[in-house]
Design an enzyme around this catalytic site. Structure first.
Site, PDB file in Angstrom:
ATOM      1  N   GLY A 174      -2.467  -7.452   7.363  1.00 14.89           N
ATOM      2  CA  GLY A 174      -1.052  -7.781   7.301  1.00 14.89           C
ATOM      3  C   GLY A 174      -0.622  -8.541   6.058  1.00 14.89           C
ATOM      4  O   GLY A 174      -1.426  -8.915   5.205  1.00 14.89           O
ATOM      5  N   GLU A 175       0.703  -8.756   5.990  1.00 17.94           N
ATOM      6  CA  GLU A 175       1.314  -9.529   4.906  1.00 17.94           C
ATOM      7  C   GLU A 175       2.233 -10.584   5.509  1.00 17.94           C
ATOM      8  O   GLU A 175       2.933 -10.324   6.499  1.00 17.94           O
ATOM      9  CB  GLU A 175       2.131  -8.631   3.961  1.00 17.94           C
ATOM     10  CG  GLU A 175       1.344  -7.537   3.277  1.00 17.94           C
ATOM     11  CD  GLU A 175       1.555  -6.184   3.955  1.00 17.94           C
ATOM     12  OE1 GLU A 175       2.380  -6.091   4.891  1.00 17.94           O
ATOM     13  OE2 GLU A 175       0.875  -5.230   3.554  1.00 17.94           O
ATOM     14  N   ALA A 203     -13.424  -2.347   1.148  1.00 20.01           N
ATOM     15  CA  ALA A 203     -13.862  -1.000   1.513  1.00 20.01           C
ATOM     16  C   ALA A 203     -15.236  -1.034   2.164  1.00 20.01           C
ATOM     17  O   ALA A 203     -15.489  -0.346   3.159  1.00 20.01           O
ATOM     18  CB  ALA A 203     -13.876  -0.103   0.285  1.00 20.01           C
ATOM     19  N   ASP A 237       4.733   0.128   8.170  1.00 19.15           N
ATOM     20  CA  ASP A 237       5.212  -0.550   9.378  1.00 19.15           C
ATOM     21  C   ASP A 237       5.581  -1.974   8.988  1.00 19.15           C
ATOM     22  O   ASP A 237       4.755  -2.886   9.039  1.00 19.15           O
ATOM     23  CB  ASP A 237       4.125  -0.521  10.457  1.00 19.15           C
ATOM     24  CG  ASP A 237       4.526  -1.285  11.716  1.00 19.15           C
ATOM     25  OD1 ASP A 237       5.702  -1.651  11.847  1.00 19.15           O
ATOM     26  OD2 ASP A 237       3.644  -1.516  12.569  1.00 19.15           O
ATOM     27  N   HIS A 238       6.835  -2.168   8.588  1.00 21.41           N
ATOM     28  CA  HIS A 238       7.304  -3.456   8.073  1.00 21.41           C
ATOM     29  C   HIS A 238       8.436  -3.999   8.928  1.00 21.41           C
ATOM     30  O   HIS A 238       9.174  -3.238   9.569  1.00 21.41           O
ATOM     31  CB  HIS A 238       7.827  -3.295   6.633  1.00 21.41           C
ATOM     32  CG  HIS A 238       6.771  -3.426   5.597  1.00 21.41           C
ATOM     33  ND1 HIS A 238       6.852  -4.337   4.566  1.00 21.41           N
ATOM     34  CD2 HIS A 238       5.603  -2.769   5.418  1.00 21.41           C
ATOM     35  CE1 HIS A 238       5.778  -4.230   3.793  1.00 21.41           C
ATOM     36  NE2 HIS A 238       5.007  -3.280   4.293  1.00 21.41           N
ATOM     37  N   ASN A 246       5.946 -10.016   6.642  1.00 22.52           N
ATOM     38  CA  ASN A 246       6.266  -9.426   7.943  1.00 22.52           C
ATOM     39  C   ASN A 246       5.851 -10.300   9.117  1.00 22.52           C
ATOM     40  O   ASN A 246       6.451 -10.220  10.193  1.00 22.52           O
ATOM     41  CB  ASN A 246       5.558  -8.071   8.088  1.00 22.52           C
ATOM     42  CG  ASN A 246       6.008  -7.084   7.046  1.00 22.52           C
ATOM     43  OD1 ASN A 246       7.191  -6.833   6.886  1.00 22.52           O
ATOM     44  ND2 ASN A 246       5.050  -6.513   6.328  1.00 22.52           N
ATOM     45  N   SER A 267      -9.542  -3.404  -2.235  1.00 23.17           N
ATOM     46  CA  SER A 267     -10.646  -3.876  -3.064  1.00 23.17           C
ATOM     47  C   SER A 267     -11.953  -3.200  -2.665  1.00 23.17           C
ATOM     48  O   SER A 267     -12.097  -2.680  -1.548  1.00 23.17           O
ATOM     49  CB  SER A 267     -10.802  -5.389  -2.922  1.00 23.17           C
ATOM     50  OG  SER A 267     -11.284  -5.726  -1.627  1.00 23.17           O
TER      51      SER A 267
END
Length: 318
Positions: free
Chosen positions: A104-105, A175, A37-38, A108, A171
């Site tokens: 998120g990133e 987790a 989802d970008h 985006n 990572s």
């Protein structure tokens, strides 16, 4: 028994073609699908980024597959809007939709004009959003003042069963943290020792539900072609934290990836012309304890991959 599914990469393929690709994958024997989802691709060579939520409705309506989506509430999407989307798909297609909620990133999320928070702030914001979304999906009226603000929100459409809220983690530390709220785990292919540690951290922290793995791979009848596809399409995706989360534009990813060699891409994408080798890799991932494995062929033309793996890889794995 491990299930094998299809990963739909919105950054690389137009939504119209990607819809046809998932329909094709179902016909070829893939058991489920998931998507990204970008708002932007990872680089100009990829060249696409359709709106995943409109596309999900079309896929769910035209296949019998279970579908998942990796998405980020908190900045580009307000959690109340996110909850409404999740509930609507869950109500229309009972038991067939799940969402992995991540932090998120920047590539985006920067479009809102809001500052891109530090990692620990993004993690805390995500956890607030998960709590808000869960309460809304349960039918509550929610107000919340924190890293996100919610004023008397309510989602009027209820899904039964409630869609699973899955925790994405790359990572070991992440987790263990998402185990506190997630209905399942999804991660990316990494060295086997690291994946083993990641799975153990999730389970040891009380993590429940199915463990899913997205595997980046490249196959072609010719070894050089398989390597060229991977290097062309996925060299922008080899960067570790914090670069991958904090870089703001596809153009910046393109500049950074110029010196990336095919050898480096091999560390992140399973590249081989040998279908037997691909079967071995996928069987090894299943043996680690992953319930679901999603195959992401990193090329833009999916048809040859879907037909070949549907006929010559998936049946043997089962």
């Amino acid at each position: 028994m491990t299930r094998f599914g299809f990963h739909a990469s919105h950054e690389q393929i137009s939504p119209r073609q990607l819809l046809a690709d998932v329909q094709h994958a179902e016909q070829a024997g893939f058991e489920m699908a998931m998507c990204s989802d970008h708002l932007f691709p990872w680089g100009a060579r990829q060249g696409h980024s359709g709106y995943a939520w409109a596309w999900l409705g079309a896929v769910l309506a035209t296949t019998d597959l279970q579908l998942g989506c990796v998405s980020a509430p908190g900045q580009r999407y307000h959690p109340a809007v996110h909850a409404q989307k999740i509930a609507t798909l869950g109500q229309m297609f009972p038991g067939r939709f799940w969402v992995a909620l991540g932090s998120g990133e920047n590539v985006n999320e920067h479009v809102t004009g809001a500052a891109w928070p530090r990692k620990e702030v993004r993690t805390a914001r995500l956890e607030e959003c998960v709590d808000v979304i869960r309460r809304l999906l349960a039918g509550e009226e929610v107000s919340h003042d924190g890293l996100v603000t919610v004023d008397r929100a309510r989602v009027w459409e209820r899904a039964d069963p409630t869609p699973l809220l899955v925790g994405p983690a790359v990572s070991v530390e992440s987790a263990a943290r998402v185990a506190g709220w997630a209905d399942g785990l999804v991660t990316l292919n990494q060295p086997e020792d690291r994946l083993r540690e990641l799975l153990a951290a999730y389970r040891d922290a009380g993590g429940r539900g199915r463990a899913s793995l997205q595997v980046h791979l490249s196959w072609a009848p010719d070894e050089d072609e398989a390597e060229r596809i991977a290097h062309d399409q996925w060299r922008s995706n080899v960067f570790a934290e914090p670069v991958n989360w904090d870089t703001a534009t596809p153009e910046a990813f393109d500049v950074m990836s110029e010196p990336v060699t095919p050898a480096v891409v091999h560390d992140h994408v399973r590249i081989s012309t040998d279908l037997g080798r691909h079967r071995e890799w996928l069987a090894e991932y299943a043996a680690l304890g992953f319930d679901d494995v999603y195959l992401h062929f990193v090329g833009r033309d999916q048809a040859r991959f879907v037909d070949t793996f549907g006929a010559e890889v998936l049946p043997q794995l089962r």
